[in-house]
Every structure is written in structure tokens, then in C-alpha cells.
Design a protein around this motif. Structure first.
Motif, mmCIF file in Angstrom:
data_model
loop_
_atom_site.group_PDB
_atom_site.id
_atom_site.type_symbol
_atom_site.label_atom_id
_atom_site.label_comp_id
_atom_site.label_asym_id
_atom_site.label_seq_id
_atom_site.Cartn_x
_atom_site.Cartn_y
_atom_site.Cartn_z
ATOM 1 N N UNK A 125 106.993 75.069 34.607
ATOM 2 C CA UNK A 125 107.766 76.086 35.312
ATOM 3 C C UNK A 125 108.776 75.369 36.195
ATOM 4 N N UNK A 126 110.028 75.823 36.152
ATOM 5 C CA UNK A 126 111.082 75.249 36.979
ATOM 6 C C UNK A 126 111.429 76.236 38.089
ATOM 7 N N UNK A 139 100.299 78.905 45.070
ATOM 8 C CA UNK A 139 99.884 80.158 44.408
ATOM 9 C C UNK A 139 99.435 79.928 42.968
ATOM 10 N N UNK A 140 99.213 78.697 42.586
ATOM 11 C CA UNK A 140 98.934 78.355 41.202
ATOM 12 C C UNK A 140 97.730 79.119 40.629
ATOM 13 N N UNK A 145 95.819 83.420 36.975
ATOM 14 C CA UNK A 145 95.033 84.645 36.773
ATOM 15 C C UNK A 145 95.911 85.765 36.217
ATOM 16 N N UNK A 146 97.141 85.885 36.709
ATOM 17 C CA UNK A 146 98.064 86.908 36.195
ATOM 18 C C UNK A 146 98.408 86.650 34.734
ATOM 19 N N UNK A 147 98.646 85.399 34.392
ATOM 20 C CA UNK A 147 98.973 85.056 33.004
ATOM 21 C C UNK A 147 97.779 85.335 32.090
ATOM 22 N N UNK A 159 99.384 74.715 35.160
ATOM 23 C CA UNK A 159 100.824 74.806 35.404
ATOM 24 C C UNK A 159 101.359 73.449 35.843
ATOM 25 N N UNK A 160 102.577 73.138 35.438
ATOM 26 C CA UNK A 160 103.296 71.968 35.931
ATOM 27 C C UNK A 160 104.584 72.499 36.547
ATOM 28 N N UNK A 161 104.611 72.561 37.864
ATOM 29 C CA UNK A 161 105.712 73.185 38.585
ATOM 30 C C UNK A 161 106.646 72.097 39.100
#
Length: 186
Positions: A125-126, A139-140, A145-147, A159-161
């Protein structure tokens, strides 16, 4: 003329007469009924009125007031069953993450971050700024959880932010070690 009498149903050589046409069909039906009765299945006699179609059977009949497999189906349900039967479910789930990003994570997050790539369960994610990247890292767990709620467990495992990319000030072979320009670019 003896060949004609054999074809007409006369005994051929001393046994039962050779059955043809409707007599052969009746005999086959009687044998099938006897075999079904012997195996414990109920067998109806003669013609009957149409019976309601029970779920999962291939019998023909009227549909009635309840939902039936022959009723029109929602397009989404048909598309998901085709995807599942052909083994496309994981690719469809991955596409859902990218195609419905604002609905999956919410309008606020999607306004400041976008998905870039999904490989081996790791979603890159960018974020538009370093502040948003830091906020998304905190918030990861909620984002995962939403995904998972939107596309299912196991599609995105981590995630890789990353924040915005700054221009490189390294030009040529020789450079001076240090931080470079003192701006944060975001």
C-alpha cells in the motif's frame, strides 16, 4: 414364409416369442419396476400428475411458490459459482481488493492510500504522505480485518505500507555521505 412368422412374434425354436415394439417397452418397464421394488424404492403405477420438484433432483415438474434451481439467479451468485468451479476464486478476491478499495477499507483511508501490488498474501500500500503511512501502520490490524471481511481470510495476510517516494539526490558515481536536502517530501 417361415421368416415372416418369426418376425411377427411366433416362437423361434421353442422358447418365448420375440418381443417387439410396445410389448418390449412394457416388459422393460415391468422389469425396472420389479428391480426398484426389490431395492426398496417406491414405484408409481401408470401416469401421474406432475409432482413438485424437490431440491437437488433432476425430476421434471412444476416449480411452485418456493425458490427453485430453475428460477432466475442473481448475476453475482452465478459469477461466483463459475469462479469457484473453475478455480478462479483467489484471483477474483485479489481483484476485489484493487477494484473495490474504497468500499473495502473505507472512503477516508482510500482517499489517502492506494494498493499497489499483491504477492503471496502481502499487500503493498502506498500512502500519500509519511504521516499517513505512519497512521496506516498503526491501523494495520483493523485494515486487515476489513479486507478479510470483504474478500475472505487468507487472501491478504500482511500489509507493506510505504510513504511517498522522494527524488534521489545521488547523481553520478561520487557523492558525499549524509542526509541530503533537509526536506521530508510529505
Amino acid at each position: 414364409m417361415s421368416g415372416d412368422s418369426e418376425r411377427a412374434g411366433a416362437p423361434s425354436g421353442g422358447g418365448e416369442p420375440e418381443l417387439r415394439g410396445i410389448d418390449l417397452a412394457r416388459r422393460a418397464l415391468e422389469e425396472a419396476r420389479a428391480a426398484a421394488k426389490a431395492s426398496g424404492k417406491s414405484v408409481g403405477q401408470g401416469r401421474s400428475s406432475p409432482t413438485p420438484r424437490s431440491r437437488g433432483t433432476g425430476r421434471r415438474g412444476w416449480s411452485g411458490a418456493r425458490p427453485d434451481a430453475r428460477d432466475p439467479q442473481p448475476f453475482g451468485a452465478l459469477a461466483s459459482s463459475v469462479a469457484k468451479s473453475r478455480g478462479w476464486s483467489s484471483k477474483v478476491s485479489e481483484g476485489t481488493v484493487f477494484g473495490r478499495w474504497p468500499q473495502v477499507v473505507g472512503e477516508d483511508i482510500s482517499a489517502h492510500a492506494e494498493p499497489v501490488a499483491l504477492r503471496d498474501g502481502v499487500l503493498s500500500v502506498s500512502a500519500e504522505s509519511t504521516a499517513w503511512a505512519t497512521q496506516l501502520r498503526m491501523m494495520q490490524a483493523q485494515i486487515l480485518a476489513k479486507i478479510a471481511a470483504a474478500v475472505g481470510d487468507g487472501v491478504v495476510t500482511s500489509l507493506r505500507i510505504t510513504g511517498p517516494t522522494a527524488p534521489s539526490w545521488r547523481k553520478g558515481e561520487r557523492h558525499i555521505k549524509g542526509r541530503g536536502p533537509r526536506d521530508t517530501y510529505g
